[in-house]
Design a protein around this motif. Structure first.
Motif, mmCIF file in Angstrom:
data_model
loop_
_atom_site.group_PDB
_atom_site.id
_atom_site.type_symbol
_atom_site.label_atom_id
_atom_site.label_comp_id
_atom_site.label_asym_id
_atom_site.label_seq_id
_atom_site.Cartn_x
_atom_site.Cartn_y
_atom_site.Cartn_z
ATOM 1 N N GLY A 1 -1.207 -3.872 5.156
ATOM 2 C CA GLY A 1 -1.359 -3.597 3.729
ATOM 3 C C GLY A 1 -1.629 -2.134 3.447
ATOM 4 O O GLY A 1 -1.087 -1.553 2.495
ATOM 5 N N LEU A 2 -2.457 -1.511 4.287
ATOM 6 C CA LEU A 2 -2.745 -0.085 4.105
ATOM 7 C C LEU A 2 -1.488 0.757 4.323
ATOM 8 O O LEU A 2 -1.247 1.731 3.598
ATOM 9 C CB LEU A 2 -3.850 0.353 5.069
ATOM 10 N N LEU A 3 -0.678 0.392 5.313
ATOM 11 C CA LEU A 3 0.566 1.122 5.543
ATOM 12 C C LEU A 3 1.528 0.928 4.380
ATOM 13 O O LEU A 3 2.227 1.864 3.971
ATOM 14 C CB LEU A 3 1.218 0.647 6.844
ATOM 15 N N TYR A 4 1.573 -0.265 3.838
ATOM 16 C CA TYR A 4 2.493 -0.547 2.733
ATOM 17 C C TYR A 4 2.086 0.204 1.473
ATOM 18 O O TYR A 4 2.914 0.845 0.815
ATOM 19 C CB TYR A 4 2.537 -2.053 2.468
ATOM 20 N N PHE A 5 0.814 0.137 1.128
ATOM 21 C CA PHE A 5 0.351 0.764 -0.104
ATOM 22 C C PHE A 5 0.050 2.251 0.074
ATOM 23 O O PHE A 5 -0.228 2.943 -0.903
ATOM 24 C CB PHE A 5 -0.905 0.052 -0.620
ATOM 25 N N GLY A 6 0.093 2.744 1.311
ATOM 26 C CA GLY A 6 -0.164 4.160 1.528
ATOM 27 C C GLY A 6 -1.608 4.548 1.367
ATOM 28 O O GLY A 6 -1.919 5.723 1.130
ATOM 29 N N LEU A 7 -2.536 3.590 1.497
ATOM 30 C CA LEU A 7 -3.959 3.865 1.329
ATOM 31 C C LEU A 7 -4.564 4.184 2.693
ATOM 32 O O LEU A 7 -4.621 3.322 3.569
ATOM 33 C CB LEU A 7 -4.673 2.657 0.711
ATOM 34 N N PHE A 8 -5.006 5.404 2.866
ATOM 35 C CA PHE A 8 -5.614 5.831 4.126
ATOM 36 C C PHE A 8 -4.684 5.547 5.310
ATOM 37 O O PHE A 8 -5.129 5.390 6.434
ATOM 38 C CB PHE A 8 -6.955 5.130 4.359
ATOM 39 N N ALA A 9 -3.387 5.439 5.024
ATOM 40 C CA ALA A 9 -2.443 5.100 6.088
ATOM 41 C C ALA A 9 -2.110 6.334 6.896
ATOM 42 O O ALA A 9 -1.917 7.410 6.362
ATOM 43 C CB ALA A 9 -1.175 4.496 5.491
ATOM 44 N N GLY A 10 -2.037 6.176 8.179
ATOM 45 C CA GLY A 10 -1.697 7.283 9.042
ATOM 46 C C GLY A 10 -1.657 6.826 10.474
ATOM 47 O O GLY A 10 -1.460 5.635 10.772
ATOM 48 N N TYR A 11 -1.868 7.758 11.361
ATOM 49 C CA TYR A 11 -1.753 7.476 12.784
ATOM 50 C C TYR A 11 -2.712 6.375 13.224
ATOM 51 O O TYR A 11 -2.320 5.447 13.934
ATOM 52 C CB TYR A 11 -2.027 8.764 13.564
ATOM 53 N N GLY A 12 -3.980 6.467 12.800
ATOM 54 C CA GLY A 12 -4.973 5.484 13.217
ATOM 55 C C GLY A 12 -4.632 4.087 12.747
ATOM 56 O O GLY A 12 -4.719 3.109 13.505
ATOM 57 N N VAL A 13 -4.227 3.958 11.481
ATOM 58 C CA VAL A 13 -3.889 2.638 10.931
ATOM 59 C C VAL A 13 -2.645 2.085 11.624
ATOM 60 O O VAL A 13 -2.592 0.896 11.977
ATOM 61 C CB VAL A 13 -3.671 2.743 9.415
ATOM 62 N N ALA A 14 -1.639 2.933 11.802
ATOM 63 C CA ALA A 14 -0.425 2.476 12.493
ATOM 64 C C ALA A 14 -0.736 2.041 13.919
ATOM 65 O O ALA A 14 -0.154 1.074 14.431
ATOM 66 C CB ALA A 14 0.628 3.582 12.488
ATOM 67 N N ARG A 15 -1.665 2.754 14.567
ATOM 68 C CA ARG A 15 -2.046 2.395 15.934
ATOM 69 C C ARG A 15 -2.743 1.037 15.965
ATOM 70 O O ARG A 15 -2.480 0.212 16.848
ATOM 71 C CB ARG A 15 -2.972 3.479 16.506
ATOM 72 N N VAL A 16 -3.627 0.801 15.012
ATOM 73 C CA VAL A 16 -4.293 -0.506 14.927
ATOM 74 C C VAL A 16 -3.263 -1.619 14.744
ATOM 75 O O VAL A 16 -3.338 -2.680 15.384
ATOM 76 C CB VAL A 16 -5.314 -0.502 13.774
ATOM 77 N N HIS A 17 -2.287 -1.382 13.879
ATOM 78 C CA HIS A 17 -1.255 -2.392 13.620
ATOM 79 C C HIS A 17 -0.463 -2.694 14.895
ATOM 80 O O HIS A 17 -0.164 -3.862 15.182
ATOM 81 C CB HIS A 17 -0.319 -1.877 12.523
ATOM 82 N N TRP A 18 -0.127 -1.663 15.645
ATOM 83 C CA TRP A 18 0.645 -1.835 16.879
ATOM 84 C C TRP A 18 -0.158 -2.579 17.935
ATOM 85 O O TRP A 18 0.340 -3.529 18.562
ATOM 86 C CB TRP A 18 1.077 -0.458 17.375
ATOM 87 N N VAL A 19 -1.407 -2.172 18.160
ATOM 88 C CA VAL A 19 -2.233 -2.804 19.188
ATOM 89 C C VAL A 19 -2.541 -4.253 18.812
ATOM 90 O O VAL A 19 -2.503 -5.159 19.656
ATOM 91 C CB VAL A 19 -3.539 -2.001 19.395
#
Length: 623
Positions: A125-143
């Motif tokens: 959701g954070l990646l979709y809405f662009g809220l605090f989205a970045g490397y850390g959030v993308a990494r959490v999603h992947w792991v």
């Protein structure tokens, strides 16, 4: 084998969750093939989807949100929360043996699954809405994606240990839902205890006075009237008391589904209403900004920027993310934009040439496949489309090493840009820090239907580009070597410096480390006036170790390709790019700037194609 069964609510919710997770997983893996260093996922190309990737991924995410909500409500309403309760007794069971340990372990795994699914949905959701989205959030999603698969495997193994195949098959054998026991009412319990205490003297007296006849009493003596009207009736047994009022018991699954659907409907409605909008403010012609890359113009200081975080790019200090701010104004004829974004290095070294003992070689890392990752200039792109779609990626970008079966495979293993369906022109502006940008132009191109491949593309001497093409007209830059030259062999430059010392000074402090930016005032191109056509005599005057620019500037942009003017500056880890274009150029391959047009932006950090991205489009509102 015993015919074990599970309540139908658990069977239905588990089955739907497995289906939704399967769709989210395969579409997510296809999307992940575009991330840096994940080309190994192309080994799964045969089983990964090729079309309609982004939209099903988002739809599957909504389904998983609904099912997660429904399951939590269902456990509570059905009284099955004891299945996963982590109390002291359950935790102590982890130290036990056999079935006790397995049941305790399964409860812990269930809570770990809950936590992992929550991490997946929240990070997505954070990646979709662009809220605090970045490397850390993308990494959490992947792991979390891979952790979920591991936990599911352990969950299945735990159930197999509890009862073998019969236990596993319970999930496909539905049974009726047993009604939960009524909740304990403390007040009711106290009243029952008081009545029981009051009964004890009456029962003792009855036993003494009527002992011989007691065997002849009917089965329910409380229903008989006493012999003497002066006697009080025997108190009713507390376990036979009728409830004070009827209670409506709604089906737990129906309640859970209703709550989940309501919640997801509100989420979808909120998404549709909360469109990311960029206002293009109306200004007087006398207030238009000067195109010099300076952000101090009064018009920019008075505008609140639109800010978003883009991610899944390459470089950018290894994080692949860039925070971008956008401001926009217009004077009725021209539109002006100010784009600013974080970039730790001012990268101008675009495919430079170095002279070695056996001849000139190209400095590169991936150029032979059309995926240069080191010696490339910084870039910034803007995409404009009239298509009113939330996820434009499924209409303009197509993942996979060969999205089109009748066209050449990509040399990079990544996807292609082209349009499908009737979505009209997709306008693409591309600023380059060395090629054209210093002369004041953004390269104006567009996405369209897939183009026929050239002979070089058919032979994999140059990358096939799908539906991307520059607008009609000419650019003012060219590579300082023959296009399609073998990158792993010596090459012949097109032009050599007229004054080698002056060219060397123009390049500033010479660092061939791609992660080291160029010094202030440096430039890594030669003009025609500063260079001469290659000759062996000129070449002999240049010592081994000489470095020359890989870009030649000559003339000006022309035609539709030169519709977009610009100027850029870099300072303190941040690029500032001012852009100007007519609101309506009249070109059939351009998109007129008006309310309802959608924009996307992307940043490149010395990378040829690995740019950052964002999911939700930006809707223009032109005053």
């Amino acid at each position: 084998m015993s015919d074990r069964k599970t309540d139908y609510g658990t069977v239905i919710l588990h089955g739907l969750f497995a289906a939704g997770l399967g769709v989210a997983f395969v579409t997510g893996l296809r999307i992940a093939t575009e991330a840096p260093d994940r080309q190994w996922l192309n080994l799964l190309d045969a089983v990964l989807p090729r079309e309609n990737v982004w939209v099903p991924h988002m739809q599957a995410a909504l389904v998983l949100v609904a099912l997660s909500t429904a399951y939590a409500v269902y456990l509570f309403r059905s009284g099955f929360s004891a299945r996963v309760r982590l109390d002291q007794a359950r935790l102590r069971g982890l130290l036990g043996k056999g079935q006790v340990r397995l049941r305790a372990l399964n409860a812990v795994l269930t809570w770990a699954l809950f936590a992992t699914v929550t991490a997946l949905l929240v990070s997505g959701g954070l990646l979709y809405f662009g809220l605090f989205a970045g490397y850390g959030v993308a990494r959490v999603h992947w792991v979390a994606t891979w952790a979920l698969l591991v936990l599911i495997a352990l969950h299945v193994a735990a159930h197999a240990g509890l009862g073998g195949l019969a236990q596993l098959l319970r999930i496909v054998r539905p049974a009726r839902l047993a009604p939960p026991p009524p909740p304990l009412d403390p007040a009711e319990l106290l009243a029952m205890l008081a009545e029981q205490s009051a009964r004890q003297p009456w029962e003792a007296a009855r036993d003494e006075m009527h002992a011989p006849e007691a065997r002849l009493q009917p089965e329910h003596p409380a229903e008989q009237q006493p012999e003497h009207s002066s006697e009080q009736p025997w108190p009713e047994h507390p376990l036979r008391r009728r409830p004070r009022g009827a209670t409506l018991q709604a089906n737990p699954l129906v309640v859970a589904v209703a709550i989940a659907i309501t919640g997801v409907s509100l989420l979808v409605a909120g998404d549709r209403l909360a469109v990311d909008g960029l206002t293009v403010h109306r200004i007087a012609s006398s207030d238009t900004p000067l195109l010099d890359g300076d952000t101090s113009d009064r018009v920019w200081r008075n505008i609140q920027p639109f800010t978003l975080v883009t991610h899944h790019g390459d470089n950018f200090d290894g994080k692949g993310e860039a925070r971008i701010q956008i401001r926009a104004v217009h004077d009725g004829t021209w539109a002006y934009f100010l784009f600013t974004w974080d970039d730790p290095t001012r990268s101008l070294k675009h495919l430079p040439l170095i002279k070695e003992a056996d001849g000139w070689r190209l400095l590169h890392n991936g150029f032979e496949n059309g995926d240069e990752r080191d010696f490339n200039e910084d870039k910034f792109s803007v995409l404009l489309t009239r298509a009113d779609v939330t996820i434009a990626g499924d209409r303009t970008f197509h993942a996979g090493p060969q999205p089109l079966a009748d066209k050449p495979a990509t040399m990079t293993g990544r996807g292609l840009h082209y349009t499908i369906g009737d979505i009209g022109a997709v306008d693409v502006w591309l600023w380059k820090a060395t090629s054209g940008g210093p002369a004041g132009w953004m390269d104006d191109g567009h996405f369209g239907p897939p183009l026929p491949p050239t002979p070089q593309q058919e032979s994999h001497l140059s990358p096939y580009r799908g539906g991307y093409a520059p607008d009609p007209g000419n650019a003012n830059y060219a590579d300082n070597f023959v296009a399609g030259a073998a990158a792993d062999r010596t090459i012949v430059p097109r032009r050599l410096p007229r004054d080698p010392e002056a060219t060397r000074a123009a390049m500033g402090d010479l660092h061939l480390d791609p992660d080291t930016g160029e010094s202030a005032g440096a430039r890594w191109y030669m003009t025609e006036a500063e260079s001469l056509a290659y000759s062996a005599a000129l070449d002999a005057n240049l010592p081994v170790g000489s470095v020359i620019p890989g870009v030649i500037l000559s003339g000006e942009f022309s035609g539709d390709r030169g519709d977009v003017r610009c100027a850029a500056r870099w300072a303190s880890g941040r690029w500032s790019l001012e852009v100007a274009r007519r609101l309506d150029t009249g070109s059939p391959v351009d998109v007129a700037l008006a309310s309802g047009v959608f924009m996307r932006v992307a940043a490149f950090d010395h990378s040829q194609i690995r740019h950052t991205r964002h999911v939700r489009p930006i809707r223009l509102e032109v005053e």
